[in-house]
Design an enzyme around this catalytic site. Structure first.
Site, PDB file in Angstrom:
ATOM      1  N   TYR A 114       0.865  -1.169   0.000  1.00 47.03           N
ATOM      2  CA  TYR A 114       0.000   0.000   0.000  1.00 47.03           C
ATOM      3  C   TYR A 114       0.912   1.233   0.000  1.00 47.03           C
ATOM      4  O   TYR A 114       1.916   1.279   0.719  1.00 47.03           O
ATOM      5  CB  TYR A 114      -0.908  -0.024   1.228  1.00 47.03           C
ATOM      6  N   ASP A 181       0.537  -7.134   7.131  1.00 43.45           N
ATOM      7  CA  ASP A 181      -0.659  -6.345   6.846  1.00 43.45           C
ATOM      8  C   ASP A 181      -1.699  -7.284   6.240  1.00 43.45           C
ATOM      9  O   ASP A 181      -1.544  -7.768   5.110  1.00 43.45           O
ATOM     10  CB  ASP A 181      -0.322  -5.199   5.881  1.00 43.45           C
ATOM     11  N   LYS A 206     -11.473  -0.571   6.503  1.00 41.07           N
ATOM     12  CA  LYS A 206     -11.940  -1.397   5.378  1.00 41.07           C
ATOM     13  C   LYS A 206     -12.958  -2.435   5.864  1.00 41.07           C
ATOM     14  O   LYS A 206     -13.980  -2.085   6.400  1.00 41.07           O
ATOM     15  CB  LYS A 206     -10.738  -2.046   4.695  1.00 41.07           C
TER      16      LYS A 206
HETATM   17  N1  PLP Z   1      -2.892  -1.231   4.371  1.00 40.73           N
HETATM   18  C1  PLP Z   1      -3.557  -1.445   3.235  1.00 40.73           C
HETATM   19  C2  PLP Z   1      -3.376  -2.750   2.519  1.00 40.73           C
HETATM   20  C3  PLP Z   1      -4.406  -0.467   2.712  1.00 40.73           C
HETATM   21  O1  PLP Z   1      -5.065  -0.696   1.565  1.00 40.73           O
HETATM   22  C4  PLP Z   1      -4.556   0.756   3.408  1.00 40.73           C
HETATM   23  C5  PLP Z   1      -5.441   1.838   2.894  1.00 40.73           C
HETATM   24  O2  PLP Z   1      -5.976   1.751   1.816  1.00 40.73           O
HETATM   25  C6  PLP Z   1      -3.837   0.941   4.592  1.00 40.73           C
HETATM   26  C7  PLP Z   1      -3.020  -0.066   5.051  1.00 40.73           C
HETATM   27  C8  PLP Z   1      -3.936   2.230   5.349  1.00 40.73           C
HETATM   28  O3  PLP Z   1      -5.171   2.330   5.988  1.00 40.73           O
HETATM   29  P1  PLP Z   1      -5.821   3.737   6.415  1.00 40.73           P
HETATM   30  O4  PLP Z   1      -6.223   4.429   5.169  1.00 40.73           O
HETATM   31  O5  PLP Z   1      -6.946   3.336   7.311  1.00 40.73           O
HETATM   32  O6  PLP Z   1      -4.740   4.507   7.131  1.00 40.73           O
END
Ligand code: PLP
Length: 409
Positions: A114, A181, A206
Site C-alpha cells: 500500500y 498487513d 476497510k
Molecule cells: N494497508 C492497506 C493494505 C491499505 O489498503 C490501506 C489503505 O488503503 C492501509 C493499510 C492504510 O489504511 P488507512 O487508510 O486506514 O490509514
C-alpha cells in the site's frame, strides 16, 4: 482450530461483547464515552491508573471503554493475546514498525505495498538510520535470512493482488519479527498469527468496519508487543476516538456475515470479468489462472472481495472508469458498496512509484450488492468503453486522470 470453526465461534462472541455492568439496568450496547478525560480517585490510586498500559478511565489518548470493547473483539477475531486500536490503518502500520526498529535494524519488505506504507519503508524509516531492503513480493521468503531483524509483508498486496508465502517467510527467518498487513484478506480468510506472524496490522477502515464511515487501524499480537506499540502510539498520538471505536464495534458484529458475501461476490465478479473479451487479465487469488493460486488455496480459506484487472490500455481503463454507474469511483475498499479505482492515476499523489502499478489496471472492491447487478454494471462499462462515443464524451483536458462521468444512457 479450523477456520470455519474459528469464524463460527467468533460471530457468537462478536454479538455478545462484554458490557460493563451498571446499577439499574446494564445497557445491551456499550454507550459512547465521549469524554477526553476522567475524574480520578485520589493518589496513589490515580498514580496507579496513570502508570497502567491502555487505562480505560484516565485520558482518551491512552484508552477508553469503547476502544477496549473493540480491541477485545479484534483480538478475539485474530486469535491474538491483545489488540491496539488506533486512528487509521497507517497509524497501526507506523506503531507496529516504529515500536520495533531503531538505527541499524535490518528490515526486509516488499516492492508491492500500500503506497503510504511503501513511503514509510522507503523514505521515512531510512531517514532515521533503519536499513530497509525492498524485494519482489513473490520471493520475499528467499530474500530473508538469519540476519533479518524485521520482515514486513502485505498479502494479498494492494493493488497487484500478489501473495506472500507467510509460512515460507517464517521458516526462512525464524528469529525475525514478522509483521503482516492482513487488510485485504482479513482474519476471515487468512490467519497470519497461526502461520507464524508476530504482529498483524489492518486498516479497520476497510472490511473490519465495513460501512465506509470510519477511519481506524488495529495491531494484534502478543501482549508484550502490543504494550510496546501502545507506548509508541501514546507518544505519537494517533488516537482512535470513542465514537469511531463505537462505530467499529457495531460494524464488527456483522463482520463474518459480510465477509461470506464478499467472498461469494468477489469470486462471481472475478469469473465474469475473466470471461469478458475486453479483459486482458484478472488478478484474483481464487481464480486458477492466478499464478499463486496453489499458495492461495493453502494460505487462504476464502479469497475476499478485492480484485484488479487489466484492459488493453490506460485510455481504455479510464473509459471503463468513466462508464460504471453502480461501482463508484472512490478510493478505499471493504465497504458494502462496490468501488472502482484506477490506481496508476492516484498513486503518485500518495507516494507510489512509477513502476509499481500498471496504468491499464483497474481495482475493484466488490461490495455486497446482488452479484448480477455488479457484473451487469462492469460488463456494461467494458462494452461502453469500446464505444467511440464514450471516448468523445471524455474531457480531453483531464489527460487521463479522474475523468468526469459522461452523461450516457
Ligand atoms: N494497508 C492497506 C493494505 C491499505 O489498503 C490501506 C489503505 O488503503 C492501509 C493499510 C492504510 O489504511 P488507512 O487508510 O486506514 O490509514
Amino acid at each position: 482450530m479450523a477456520i470455519e470453526d474459528a469464524s463460527r465461534l467468533s460471530i457468537t462472541r462478536l454479538l455478545h461483547p462484554a458490557v460493563e455492568e451498571r446499577p439499574g439496568g446494564t445497557p445491551v450496547t456499550t454507550p459512547i464515552y465521549q469524554t477526553s478525560t476522567y475524574d480520578l480517585p485520589r493518589t496513589p490510586e490515580a498514580a496507579r491508573i496513570a502508570a497502567a498500559v491502555a487505562p480505560t478511565g484516565y485520558y482518551t489518548r491512552y484508552g477508553s471503554p469503547n476502544n477496549a470493547e473493540a480491541e477485545a473483539m479484534l483480538a478475539d477475531l485474530d486469535g491474538a493475546e491483545r489488540a491496539l486500536l488506533l486512528g487509521s490503518g497507517m497509524a497501526a502500520v507506523s506503531a507496529a514498525l516504529i515500536s520495533n526498529v531503531r538505527a541499524g535494524v535490518r528490515v526486509v519488505a516488499q516492492t508491492n505495498h500500500y503506497a503510504a506504507a511503501l513511503t514509510l519503508l522507503r523514505d521515512v524509516l531510512p531517514s532515521f538510520g533503519v536499513e530497509v531492503r525492498l524485494v519482489p513480493q513473490e520471493s520475499l521468503h528467499e530474500a530473508v535470512d538469519a540476519d533479518t531483524d524485521v520482515v514486513y509483508a502485505e498479502t494479498p498486496s494492494n493493488p497487484a493482488m500478489v501473495l506472500t508465502d507467510l509460512a515460507a517467510v517464517r521458516a526462512a527467518a525464524p528469529d525475525a519479527l514478522l509483521v503482516v498487513d492482513n487488510t485485504f484478506a482479513t482474519p476471515y480468510n487468512t490467519r497470519p498469527l497461526d502461520l507464524g506472524a508476530d504482529l498483524v496490522v489492518q486498516s479497520a477502515t476497510k472490511y473490519l468496519n465495513g460501512h465506509s464511515d470510519v477511519t481506524a487501524g488495529v495491531v494484534t499480537g502478543r501482549a508484550e508487543l502490543i504494550d510496546r506499540a501502545w507506548e509508541t502510539a501514546r507518544v505519537l498520538g494517533p488516537t482512535c476516538h470513542p465514537f469511531e471505536a463505537w462505530l467499529l464495534a457495531r460494524g464488527l458484529r456483522t463482520f463474518p456475515l459480510r465477509m461470506a458475501r464478499h467472498n461469494d461476490n468477489g469470486r462471481a465478479v472475478a469469473e465474469a470479468l475473466a470471461a469478458h473479451p475486453r479483459v486482458v487479465a484478472v488478478h484474483y487469488p481464487g481464480l486458477s489462472s492466478h499464478p499463486q493460486h496453489a499458495l492461495a488455496r493453502r494460505q487462504m480459506s476464502g479469497f475476499g472481495g478485492m480484485l484488479s484487472f487489466t484492459v488493453e490500455s490506460e485510455r481504455f481503463a479510464t473509459r471503463v472508469l468513466a462508464s460504471t454507474r453502480l461501482a463508484r469511483n472512490a478510493v478505499s475498499l471493504g465497504g458494502m458498496e462496490t468501488l472502482i479505482t484506477h490506481p496508476a492515476s492516484l498513486i503518485f499523489s500518495h507516494g507510489g512509484t512509477a513502476d509499481s502499478v500498471d496504468a491499464s489496471l483497474l481495482r475493484v472492491s466488490v461490495g455486497l450488492e446482488e452479484p448480477a447487478d455488479i457484473i451487469a454494471d462492469l460488463t456494461r462499462a467494458l462494452d461502453l468503453a469500446a464505444d467511440p462515443a464514450v471516448d468523445a464524451a471524455l474531457d480531453p483536458a483531464s489527460d487521463g486522470a479522474l475523468y468526469p462521468v459522461p452523461d450516457l444512457a
